[in-house]
Write a protein that holds these residues in place. Structure first.
Motif, PDB file in Angstrom:
ATOM      1  N   THR A 181       0.834  -1.204   0.000  1.00 32.26           N
ATOM      2  CA  THR A 181       0.000   0.000   0.000  1.00 32.26           C
ATOM      3  C   THR A 181       0.869   1.254   0.000  1.00 32.26           C
ATOM      4  OG1 THR A 181      -1.550  -1.263   1.343  1.00 32.26           O
ATOM      5  CG2 THR A 181      -1.927   1.115   1.185  1.00 32.26           C
ATOM      6  N   LEU A 208      -5.616   4.435  -6.987  1.00 29.75           N
ATOM      7  CA  LEU A 208      -6.905   4.386  -6.275  1.00 29.75           C
ATOM      8  C   LEU A 208      -7.679   3.107  -6.560  1.00 29.75           C
ATOM      9  CD1 LEU A 208      -8.043   8.103  -6.690  1.00 29.75           C
ATOM     10  CD2 LEU A 208      -7.299   6.953  -4.606  1.00 29.75           C
ATOM     11  N   THR A 234      -7.645   0.985  -1.890  1.00 29.02           N
ATOM     12  CA  THR A 234      -9.051   1.269  -1.609  1.00 29.02           C
ATOM     13  C   THR A 234      -9.667   0.061  -0.896  1.00 29.02           C
ATOM     14  OG1 THR A 234      -9.160   2.678  -3.541  1.00 29.02           O
ATOM     15  CG2 THR A 234     -11.240   1.866  -2.698  1.00 29.02           C
ATOM     16  N   GLN A 264      -8.440   3.528   7.434  1.00 28.69           N
ATOM     17  CA  GLN A 264      -9.802   3.048   7.188  1.00 28.69           C
ATOM     18  C   GLN A 264     -10.690   3.423   8.356  1.00 28.69           C
ATOM     19  OE1 GLN A 264     -11.479   1.544   4.559  1.00 28.69           O
ATOM     20  NE2 GLN A 264     -13.175   2.004   5.952  1.00 28.69           N
ATOM     21  N   SER A 309     -15.404  -3.079   7.122  1.00 27.94           N
ATOM     22  CA  SER A 309     -14.653  -2.635   5.954  1.00 27.94           C
ATOM     23  C   SER A 309     -13.360  -3.432   5.910  1.00 27.94           C
ATOM     24  CB  SER A 309     -14.335  -1.149   6.061  1.00 27.94           C
ATOM     25  OG  SER A 309     -15.509  -0.424   6.317  1.00 27.94           O
ATOM     26  N   ILE A 313      -9.679  -3.924   4.370  1.00 28.31           N
ATOM     27  CA  ILE A 313      -8.578  -3.373   3.582  1.00 28.31           C
ATOM     28  C   ILE A 313      -7.479  -4.425   3.499  1.00 28.31           C
ATOM     29  CG2 ILE A 313      -9.055  -0.941   4.001  1.00 28.31           C
ATOM     30  CD1 ILE A 313      -6.925  -0.952   6.173  1.00 28.31           C
TER      31      ILE A 313
END
Ligand code: CUA
Length: 250
Positions: free
Chosen positions: A35, A106, A112, A192, A200, A202
């Motif tokens: 990342t 992105l 993302t 996040q 969520s 990641i």
């Protein structure tokens, strides 16, 4: 070819060269995670294009101010098609470049969040992870983090230290038990929001051993500043050893 033509052609060529340089230029040094690599590469590419253009514009401005400072009766430049075409094309090249490289970063699953779902769906809609991947659940609560190593039978309340193995895909499932918090690990390029009732996910892969600070990055009440922890990216052996000691301590 007169002087204006040469200027326009030179300007477009200069912008094209900058873009080409930026595409091929990758800074040396080891990135902390996949990342972090995506974000840093985008940052440097944009900087390679932006800094020379900013310096050029400022230089033209200063030159103009100094050169024409005694002009009492300035006359506007008449229309110049070639110049207008020139700066339109040069700007278009820069904007297309910015759009393409930004999209690359992105749209990456390492940048993302790859998955959002309501907690009610959980169980039925379990996402399938690659076999070598590690899933870690991070739950924010006023005012501490709970970290759970899925499938490892390790769950740590008030986590101060969170070990992650290097060179292994990590899926962080981020959620909250009360208000909105945010998991932020600048050194690894991770951020996040932790949203109550929602999970969520990641994804990242740490690529450099070391310690990285984790902060809560969403104001969540008087204890907000206490929601800190240290992420330790360790070798597979060190990680397993630590995990075993945490399990024994439970
Ligand atoms: Cu949790 Cu701020």
């Amino acid at each position: 070819m007169d002087r204006a033509d040469a200027l326009v052609a030179g300007g477009i060529a200069a912008v094209g060269t900058l873009v080409a340089l930026a595409v091929h230029w990758v800074p040396s040094g080891r990135f902390a995670s996949t990342t972090h690599a995506q974000i840093q590469t985008l940052h440097w590419r944009l900087l390679v294009v932006a800094v020379p253009i900013a310096v050029f514009v400022e230089a033209v401005l200063l030159y103009t101010v100094v050169r024409f400072r005694h002009t009492r009766d300035p006359k506007p430049t008449p229309e110049n098609r070639r110049l207008e075409i020139g700066w339109t094309v040069a700007t278009a090249i820069v904007l297309v470049f910015v759009g393409v490289v930004s999209y690359q970063a992105l749209a990456s699953p390492d940048v993302t969040a790859i998955h959002h779902h309501d907690q009610a769906d959980h169980g039925a809609g379990q996402h399938a992870l690659p076999a070598e991947a590690l899933e870690v659940r991070i739950t924010g609560q006023q005012w501490y983090w709970t970290v759970e190593y899925v499938g490892e039978n390790v769950s740590i309340r008030h986590a101060q230290t969170i070990y992650l193995p290097v060179d292994r895909p990590i899926y962080l499932t981020v959620t909250s038990n009360d208000v909105i918090h945010s998991v932020h690990v600048p050194g690894l390029g991770l951020k996040q929001d932790a949203i109550p009732g929602q999970e969520s996910v990641i994804r990242t892969e740490p690529t450099r051993l070391g310690e990285y600070r984790l902060y809560c990055a969403e104001y969540c009440g008087v204890g907000h500043s206490e929601m800190r922890a240290t992420i330790v990216v360790a070798s597979g052996d060190d990680y397993r050893q630590w995990l075993a000691s945490e399990r024994a301590g439970d």
